[in-house]
Design a protein around this motif. Structure first.
Motif, PDB file in Angstrom:
ATOM      1  N   ILE A 186      73.806  49.157  38.686  1.00  0.00           N
ATOM      2  CA  ILE A 186      74.981  49.673  37.974  1.00  0.00           C
ATOM      3  C   ILE A 186      74.739  49.568  36.472  1.00  0.00           C
ATOM      4  O   ILE A 186      75.008  50.491  35.718  1.00  0.00           O
ATOM      5  CB  ILE A 186      76.246  48.876  38.354  1.00  0.00           C
ATOM      6  CG1 ILE A 186      76.470  48.906  39.858  1.00  0.00           C
ATOM      7  CG2 ILE A 186      77.460  49.437  37.625  1.00  0.00           C
ATOM      8  CD1 ILE A 186      77.599  48.004  40.326  1.00  0.00           C
ATOM      9  N   THR A 187      74.201  48.417  36.048  1.00  0.00           N
ATOM     10  CA  THR A 187      73.968  48.184  34.628  1.00  0.00           C
ATOM     11  C   THR A 187      73.082  49.271  34.023  1.00  0.00           C
ATOM     12  O   THR A 187      73.378  49.781  32.941  1.00  0.00           O
ATOM     13  CB  THR A 187      73.311  46.807  34.437  1.00  0.00           C
ATOM     14  OG1 THR A 187      74.193  45.820  34.976  1.00  0.00           O
ATOM     15  CG2 THR A 187      73.047  46.508  32.983  1.00  0.00           C
ATOM     16  N   TRP A 188      72.015  49.615  34.735  1.00  0.00           N
ATOM     17  CA  TRP A 188      71.083  50.609  34.200  1.00  0.00           C
ATOM     18  C   TRP A 188      71.497  52.028  34.549  1.00  0.00           C
ATOM     19  O   TRP A 188      70.837  52.984  34.137  1.00  0.00           O
ATOM     20  CB  TRP A 188      69.665  50.335  34.703  1.00  0.00           C
ATOM     21  CG  TRP A 188      69.094  49.086  34.116  1.00  0.00           C
ATOM     22  CD1 TRP A 188      69.375  47.803  34.502  1.00  0.00           C
ATOM     23  CD2 TRP A 188      68.189  48.977  33.008  1.00  0.00           C
ATOM     24  NE1 TRP A 188      68.696  46.912  33.709  1.00  0.00           N
ATOM     25  CE2 TRP A 188      67.950  47.598  32.785  1.00  0.00           C
ATOM     26  CE3 TRP A 188      67.545  49.906  32.188  1.00  0.00           C
ATOM     27  CZ2 TRP A 188      67.114  47.131  31.774  1.00  0.00           C
ATOM     28  CZ3 TRP A 188      66.705  49.435  31.192  1.00  0.00           C
ATOM     29  CH2 TRP A 188      66.495  48.065  30.988  1.00  0.00           C
ATOM     30  N   GLY A 189      72.539  52.166  35.341  1.00  0.00           N
ATOM     31  CA  GLY A 189      73.026  53.500  35.681  1.00  0.00           C
ATOM     32  C   GLY A 189      72.201  54.177  36.748  1.00  0.00           C
ATOM     33  O   GLY A 189      72.084  55.399  36.778  1.00  0.00           O
TER      34      GLY A 189
END
Ligand code: SF4
Ligand code: SF4
Ligand code: FES
Lengths: 249, 292
Positions: A186-189
């Motif tokens: 999620i953080t890096w998309g």
């Protein structure tokens, strides 16, 4: 923005503020590479003890064939990244305000567990390194001998309290890694839609369960090892060493 | 659920026709910014279909606590009464919600003994349930949550937006700036700046703004940044928004607890916005690395 040498602490603070995004992304990445990758290799190596002391010994020998540069590899790819990940992690934990009591949603429980398991895993790793790694020797630990991998590791772990603490430590590290895998995406998309997040969640569950099985398998293997038998096998594999040990006695 | 309460009330009526069912309410009050907060109990006569605003109206009208003392009426914010203005956010039974859409009958099913009302904990209390949500709006400023069309000449009609893009954007545009997502976020912590005696209003404002700008933006602002970056005209300053989203207190502060999406009264897909912002930030950071 020139740095003013007179304002030491403030410029350090402003360095972290200006590069907060980069530092947090490196933190996130370091959890996967190299720290997470190392965890996977380590647990799979441990699990090889289930196939007998020869099998575990041959993997340990392979790692220790790096010997002249092994300390460098350890510090560059394991200890320093781990210390970096842990220090940023502790700063993150200090900045948050867990609230599972009021908002007992699954995601929030996982958020809280991620922090708890991170701290448990860190404490466990400190203890584990002291207990088995050669770094611990000057502090009364460092019981692991690479030429007698199975017997020394098994001897160190074969007591109920130690085994229980190892199980807790290993499971914490595994949860932290598997759940971290999901949040990293999620953080890096990498996964952005709720459906993609759900699919990714299954992947992280499978990874987590597999690693937990490997970790606990390795632990069980050590616990059921016959130490005398293992020593016999090891002395066959490393006769020179055994002679040295005999001389020492 | 409502039926259950009605039968309950009917049963009470049957038991004794004089007894009026009362709702016990506990309110966390605070007389002024920076003062100690304290609990106060109130008894409110039950009526069907009440919401928390009507409970507060009755408390204000009575201005008498449950132990019979005359007390100043409890202060609170509200306006639209239909979950559109976003001004009535408060904690009801420990959870952030809109007071106007928090229905008493449902709350009594959750907990029949008592309704607990508290101000939001992530914003400075002005008085009782009224909080200062300036920081929420400052976050929207930080990410430039608007379409920049101000100018001295007519810029002509805007570009067309496909129905698909409209469908994607619409949910994000329904944000009511209520702050529920911030209240429930474990990564969003309170910033309260107190004015010093020797400080002018301007100095205080500047200091407060600087403090806000170090803090986490919050899910609402990240989502609005994605909304306006997806807009063809708004996207013209997409880089400025991404700069804000990746500066101190930006998206990196999110810990993926996903409380925001669970409590948003508008069911805005906030975690999708956050993940998209994460992706945009990744690409933007790589681009900046090579374009330097
Ligand atoms: S997903 Fe991020 S913004 Fe939303 S509640 Fe969790 S930490 Fe806060
Ligand atoms: S995103 Fe949802 S919870 Fe957050 S301010 Fe907007 S409407 Fe409220
Ligand atoms: S009064 Fe407007 S949202 Fe509740």
């Amino acid at each position: 923005m020139s740095t003013n040498p007179a304002s030491g602490p403030e410029s350090i603070d402003s360095f972290f503020s200006r590069h907060q995004f980069l530092i947090y992304r490196l933190f996130s990445l370091s959890g996967l590479i190299p720290v997470g990758a190392f965890l996977v290799v380590h647990l799979l190596t441990n699990a090889s003890v289930l196939f007998g002391p020869e099998s575990f010994q041959s993997r340990v020998d392979l790692i220790h064939s790096l010997q002249p540069i092994l300390p460098f590899v350890e510090w560059a790819f394991i200890f320093l990244p781990m210390l970096f990940h842990a220090s940023v992690g502790f700063a993150i934990i200090a900045g948050g305000l867990p609230n599972v009591g009021s908002y007992p949603y699954v995601g929030n429980v996982r958020y809280t567990l991620q922090r708890a398991t991170g701290m448990i895993a860190f404490a466990f790793i400190l203890w584990h390194v002291w207990q088995l790694h050669s770094l611990g020797k000057s502090f009364g630990g460092g019981a692991f001998k690479p030429e007698q991998a199975t017997s020394t590791a098994a001897t160190a772990i074969q007591s109920a309290p130690v085994a229980i603490l190892y199980a807790i430590g290993v499971l914490s590290a595994v949860f932290h890694f598997a759940n971290g895998l999901w949040t990293l995406g999620i953080t890096w998309g990498i996964w952005t839609s709720p459906a993609a997040m759900r699919r990714a969640n299954w992947v992280s569950i499978v990874v987590g369960v597999a690693l937990a099985a490997a970790g606990l398998g390795g632990l069980a293997g050590m616990l059921t090892t016959d130490v005398d038998e293992a020593e016999r096998i090891e002395s066959k594999l490393h006769p020179k060493n055994d002679a040295a040990a005999q001389d020492g006695r | 659920m409502i039926r259950a309460v009605e039968t309950d009330v009917a049963a009470t009526d049957a038991d004794s026709s004089v007894a009026v069912k009362t709702i016990r309410v506990r309110v966390l009050r605070q007389d002024a910014p920076g003062r100690e907060s304290y609990w106060e109990r109130h008894d409110v006569p039950y009526e069907p279909n009440m919401n928390i605003i009507s409970v507060l109206q009755k408390i204000a009208a009575k201005a008498t606590s449950a132990d019979g003392r005359a007390v100043p009426p409890v202060a609170w914010d509200c306006s639209c009464l239909e979950e559109v203005c976003g001004s009535c956010t408060m904690l009801v039974n420990g959870r952030t919600r809109m007071a106007c859409s928090a229905l008493v009958d449902k709350l009594l099913v959750e907990n029949a003994d008592e309704i607990v009302i508290e101000p939001m904990t992530k914003f400075p209390v002005v008085r009782d349930l009224v909080v200062d949500r300036r920081r929420l709006f400052r976050s929207l400023e930080r990410v430039k949550a608007w379409v920049p069309v101000d100018g001295s000449y007519d810029q002509g009609p805007g570009p067309r937006i496909s129905p698909k893009e409209q469908e994607d954007a619409y949910p994000l545009s329904t944000c009511i700036s209520c702050g529920c997502c911030l209240e429930a976020c474990p990564q969003f912590t309170k910033i309260e700046v107190i004015r010093r005696d020797d400080e002018s209003q301007e100095e205080f404002d500047a200091r407060r703004k600087a403090a806000f700008d170090k803090g986490f933006l919050g899910a609402h602002a990240i989502s609005q940044a994605m909304l306006f970056n997806a807009h063809p005209t708004g996207g013209m300053i997409a880089d400025e928004r991404l700069k804000a989203v990746t500066s101190q207190g930006g998206i990196q502060m999110c810990g993926n607890a996903q409380n925001c999406v669970a409590v948003c009264p508008k069911q805005i897909p906030l975690t999708r916005s956050i993940a998209r912002a994460g992706r945009a930030a990744t690409l933007w950071a790589i681009k900046r690395l090579f374009d330097r």
